[in-house]
Design an enzyme around this catalytic site. Sequence first.
Site, PDB file in Angstrom:
ATOM      1  N   CYS A  95       0.898  -1.257   0.104  1.00 48.07           N
ATOM      2  CA  CYS A  95      -0.682   0.143  -0.115  1.00 48.07           C
ATOM      3  C   CYS A  95       0.717   1.316   0.060  1.00 48.07           C
ATOM      4  O   CYS A  95       1.888   1.588   0.398  1.00 48.07           O
ATOM      5  CB  CYS A  95      -0.351  -0.156   1.243  1.00 48.07           C
ATOM      6  SG  CYS A  95      -1.765   1.356   1.559  1.00 48.07           S
ATOM      7  N   ASN A 314      -9.005  17.405  22.450  1.00 45.69           N
ATOM      8  CA  ASN A 314      -8.719  16.899  20.483  1.00 45.69           C
ATOM      9  C   ASN A 314      -9.783  15.433  20.714  1.00 45.69           C
ATOM     10  O   ASN A 314      -9.041  14.322  20.537  1.00 45.69           O
ATOM     11  CB  ASN A 314      -7.019  16.565  20.919  1.00 45.69           C
ATOM     12  CG  ASN A 314      -6.980  16.107  18.982  1.00 45.69           C
ATOM     13  OD1 ASN A 314      -5.814  15.235  19.400  1.00 45.69           O
ATOM     14  ND2 ASN A 314      -7.422  16.396  18.464  1.00 45.69           N
ATOM     15  N   CYS A 341     -10.600  15.351  14.465  1.00 46.42           N
ATOM     16  CA  CYS A 341     -11.035  15.307  12.800  1.00 46.42           C
ATOM     17  C   CYS A 341     -12.170  15.348  11.966  1.00 46.42           C
ATOM     18  O   CYS A 341     -12.302  13.975  10.799  1.00 46.42           O
ATOM     19  CB  CYS A 341     -10.315  13.505  13.225  1.00 46.42           C
ATOM     20  SG  CYS A 341     -11.453  12.683  14.066  1.00 46.42           S
TER      21      CYS A 341
HETATM   22  C1  LIG Z   1      -7.747  11.921  18.129  1.00 41.87           C
HETATM   23  S1  LIG Z   1      -7.227  10.987  19.659  1.00 41.87           S
HETATM   24  C2  LIG Z   1      -6.263  11.962  20.301  1.00 41.87           C
HETATM   25  C3  LIG Z   1      -4.968  12.229  21.407  1.00 41.87           C
HETATM   26  C4  LIG Z   1      -3.779  13.237  21.554  1.00 41.87           C
HETATM   27  N1  LIG Z   1      -4.519  14.104  21.788  1.00 41.87           N
HETATM   28  C5  LIG Z   1      -2.860  12.929  20.544  1.00 41.87           C
HETATM   29  O1  LIG Z   1      -2.665  14.131  19.863  1.00 41.87           O
HETATM   30  O2  LIG Z   1      -2.507  11.884  19.843  1.00 41.87           O
HETATM   31  C6  LIG Z   1      -8.653  10.877  21.319  1.00 41.87           C
HETATM   32  C7  LIG Z   1      -8.107  10.130  22.049  1.00 41.87           C
HETATM   33  O3  LIG Z   1      -9.496   9.969  23.671  1.00 41.87           O
HETATM   34  C8  LIG Z   1      -9.312   9.032  23.959  1.00 41.87           C
HETATM   35  N2  LIG Z   1     -10.705   9.287  24.758  1.00 41.87           N
HETATM   36  C9  LIG Z   1     -11.727   8.489  23.837  1.00 41.87           C
HETATM   37  N3  LIG Z   1     -13.018   9.178  24.803  1.00 41.87           N
HETATM   38  C10 LIG Z   1     -12.082   9.757  26.216  1.00 41.87           C
HETATM   39  C11 LIG Z   1     -13.077  10.709  26.580  1.00 41.87           C
HETATM   40  N4  LIG Z   1     -14.547  10.247  27.093  1.00 41.87           N
HETATM   41  N5  LIG Z   1     -12.079  10.848  28.022  1.00 41.87           N
HETATM   42  C12 LIG Z   1     -10.822  11.133  27.730  1.00 41.87           C
HETATM   43  N6  LIG Z   1     -10.587  10.536  26.924  1.00 41.87           N
HETATM   44  C13 LIG Z   1     -10.987  10.062  25.694  1.00 41.87           C
HETATM   45  C14 LIG Z   1      -8.621   8.065  23.250  1.00 41.87           C
HETATM   46  O4  LIG Z   1      -7.959   7.342  24.133  1.00 41.87           O
HETATM   47  C15 LIG Z   1      -8.000   8.898  22.427  1.00 41.87           C
HETATM   48  O5  LIG Z   1      -6.099   9.232  22.964  1.00 41.87           O
END
Ligand SMILES: C[S@@+](CC[C@H](N)C(=O)[O-])C[C@H]1O[C@@H](n2cnc3c(N)ncnc32)[C@H](O)[C@@H]1O
Length: 381
Positions: A95, A314, A341
């Site tokens: 890929c 995020n 995203c």
């Molecule tokens: C888009 S990722 C962003 C991670 C980080 N900010 C980065 O730049 O790598 C979203 C993150 O939110 C976490 N997450 C999902 N649901 C959550 C919640 N209810 N409370 C806290 N964290 C959560 C996920 O495990 C994941 O690590």
Amino acid sequence: MDGPDAPGPLTLDCHHYDAFRCRSCSLLEVPRTRQLSDKEQRARSLVPSPVWLPTVAGPEAGFRNKAKMVVGGTVDAPTLGILDRDLVGIDLRDCGLHSPGLTAALGRIADWISGAGLAPYDVGTRSGELKHVLLTESPDGELMLRLVMRSTALEARVRSRLPALMEVLPTLRVVTINVQPDHKAVLEGAREIVLTEVATLPMRLATGVTLRLGPKSFFQTNTFVAEALYDQARSWVADLDVHSIWDLYCGVGGFALHLIGSGREVLGVEVSADAVTAARATAAELVADAQFVAADATAYVVSAGVVPDLVVVNPPRRGIGADLAGWLEGSGVEHVVYSSCNAESLARDLALMPSLQPVEARLLDMFPHTTHFEVIVLLAR
Ligand SMILES: C[S@@+](CC[C@H](N)C(=O)[O-])C[C@H]1O[C@@H](n2cnc3c(N)ncnc32)[C@H](O)[C@@H]1O
């Protein structure tokens, strides 16, 4: 950026797409310049920012640091890729989205799977053991390999064959078995067995920060764009008078650990305990004034009893939701950096926080050749 019809680089040449074996890159026939201008138009229609900084495009091929491969075929001829409609394995180990290091390693891993006799899981007959190969490459070219298996039946065999794999892939730093016993289309299970001495992969970013990645932690899949994302947040925060920062949904601390600075307290909140452990280890290494808490982001903030100067969010694609948006709206927090995203859920969340208005925004093409993209926006009260 150039206009949509300006001659730009050709999109990725993909024989799997041409042969209708894989159509995941739904925009592959759209020139990249046009992909970008369409994404810009979409972002601007959803996020009412007075200023849009130049789009961060990034490379159009070889940008993914993670390969998520379904294992199919047979022991002698395993396929690493996807399953077709008839549940037959399609091999996508070449890929073009993957970094060259991932592509080279996947070939050796496939040979090793045959040599070790690890039978691919057959979804139709529910037989076999090896379900997925999840492989991450760090910017230094080191690798983390996770073998998602139906059970631990082949654990001893994997362990005994590990030296052979290390010999052909000397950059392998972390190897794990993830146990996923359910007959469900989910990528991984809860149990992770670490087979190597170390359990985290150092991700040395061009920003000067080295994050650690645990097997079950999230990491942005496009390293070049992730660096630009963290840099953007850092440059906004540098121009503001902030002393306390919360990084909600912090993963392994990407934003938090780019925003540390003298006289600044940083706190990250993340639901994955594995990611929090990795973030704490990085903070300790950096001797940074940063704390990390394993908790649900909304539950944490509503019971914290204090309000920081700035909050970074995020979240996953679903966005932060009404409860957290409502808390931010009523909290009095002066600045929010929202990295998303999914511009649709971002727009919904922004509508719930009318007191926090966009000041500047930027589109980053984290996912070329798809309709997805990242938007980061600075909000001020
Ligand atoms: C888009 S990722 C962003 C991670 C980080 N900010 C980065 O730049 O790598 C979203 C993150 O939110 C976490 N997450 C999902 N649901 C959550 C919640 N209810 N409370 C806290 N964290 C959560 C996920 O495990 C994941 O690590």
